[in-house]
Design a protein around this motif. Structure first.
Motif, mmCIF file in Angstrom:
data_model
loop_
_atom_site.group_PDB
_atom_site.id
_atom_site.type_symbol
_atom_site.label_atom_id
_atom_site.label_comp_id
_atom_site.label_asym_id
_atom_site.label_seq_id
_atom_site.Cartn_x
_atom_site.Cartn_y
_atom_site.Cartn_z
ATOM 1 N N THR A 124 21.470 -40.072 14.183
ATOM 2 C CA THR A 124 22.643 -40.868 13.858
ATOM 3 C C THR A 124 22.721 -42.061 14.799
ATOM 4 O OG1 THR A 124 23.791 -38.823 13.297
ATOM 5 C CG2 THR A 124 25.154 -40.776 13.573
ATOM 6 N N ASP A 162 20.404 -37.612 18.502
ATOM 7 C CA ASP A 162 19.845 -36.495 17.745
ATOM 8 C C ASP A 162 19.954 -35.259 18.636
ATOM 9 O OD1 ASP A 162 18.690 -35.077 15.707
ATOM 10 O OD2 ASP A 162 16.820 -36.209 15.673
ATOM 11 N N CYS A 163 19.964 -34.081 18.005
ATOM 12 C CA CYS A 163 20.119 -32.855 18.793
ATOM 13 C C CYS A 163 19.346 -31.706 18.163
ATOM 14 C CB CYS A 163 21.597 -32.499 18.947
ATOM 15 S SG CYS A 163 22.434 -32.115 17.407
ATOM 16 N N PHE A 199 20.283 -32.379 23.404
ATOM 17 C CA PHE A 199 20.374 -33.620 22.639
ATOM 18 C C PHE A 199 19.542 -34.720 23.292
ATOM 19 C CE2 PHE A 199 23.686 -34.371 25.761
ATOM 20 C CZ PHE A 199 23.661 -35.732 25.977
ATOM 21 N N ASN A 249 22.260 -28.491 11.477
ATOM 22 C CA ASN A 249 22.860 -29.605 10.727
ATOM 23 C C ASN A 249 22.981 -30.891 11.543
ATOM 24 O OD1 ASN A 249 23.158 -27.979 8.432
ATOM 25 N ND2 ASN A 249 25.124 -27.221 9.171
ATOM 26 N N CYS A 250 22.187 -31.035 12.544
ATOM 27 C CA CYS A 250 22.204 -32.255 13.356
ATOM 28 C C CYS A 250 21.119 -33.188 12.849
ATOM 29 C CB CYS A 250 21.963 -31.910 14.819
ATOM 30 S SG CYS A 250 22.307 -33.268 15.937
ATOM 31 N N LYS A 251 21.426 -34.456 12.724
ATOM 32 C CA LYS A 251 20.435 -35.420 12.256
ATOM 33 C C LYS A 251 20.545 -36.697 13.084
ATOM 34 C CE LYS A 251 23.441 -37.226 8.700
ATOM 35 N NZ LYS A 251 23.629 -37.627 7.343
#
Length: 153
Positions: free
Chosen positions: A67, A58-59, A42, A63-65
């Motif tokens: 944020t 972010d990572c 991340f 499904n990581c966006k």
């Protein structure tokens, strides 16, 4: 004698009033400090401008966006003090790349502003630099949540 004391009190009073109404206006600027935690998958991006400080998360996971996990409006005094420290650090003298022996982590510093050096991007990979250390300390002073400090105490 009384007249002299009166003038002295007026002078002191006007100095106090002038110092209380200090002008905290500054040129516009943008700073983004991205810290990649490569082994953990991340990154945290600290974004500071004339109005606020934000932290983006972010990572690399599914499904990581991007944020925003922290957002705070800055007072004019806080912004002014940070900007003055930023100018003192002379980031315009830094090179574009610094590569150290530990390549698992990476930091990117992006700075632009009216009275600062034109847009500058600095990449540091596993490298300690005293200017970057001072800058991260100043960023930490703006954060009111210990969880997100760059230099964990």
């Amino acid at each position: 004698m009384k007249k002299r004391n009166t003038y002295f009190l007026i002078l002191i009073g006007s100095m106090i009033l002038t110092s209380c109404n200090r002008d905290y206006s500054i040129s516009s600027f943008d700073l983004a400090f991205t810290n990649w935690y490569g082994s953990e998958g991340f990154m945290l991006k600290y974004v500071i401008d004339k109005d606020s400080v934000r932290i983006h998360y972010d990572c690399d996971f599914e499904n990581c966006k991007d944020t925003i996990i922290y957002n705070r409006k800055l007072s004019k005094k806080e912004t002014y003090n940070f900007y003055e420290k930023l100018k003192e650090l002379r980031t315009d003298t830094l090179k574009k790349f610094y590569i150290g022996e530990y390549l698992h982590g990476r930091q990117v510093l992006e700075i632009s502003g009216d009275s600062l050096e034109s847009k500058k991007v600095i990449l540091m990979s596993g490298y300690y630099h005293p200017v970057l250390e001072k800058l991260t300390i100043e960023i930490d002073k703006l954060l009111q949540n210990e969880k997100y400090l760059i230099n964990r105490r």
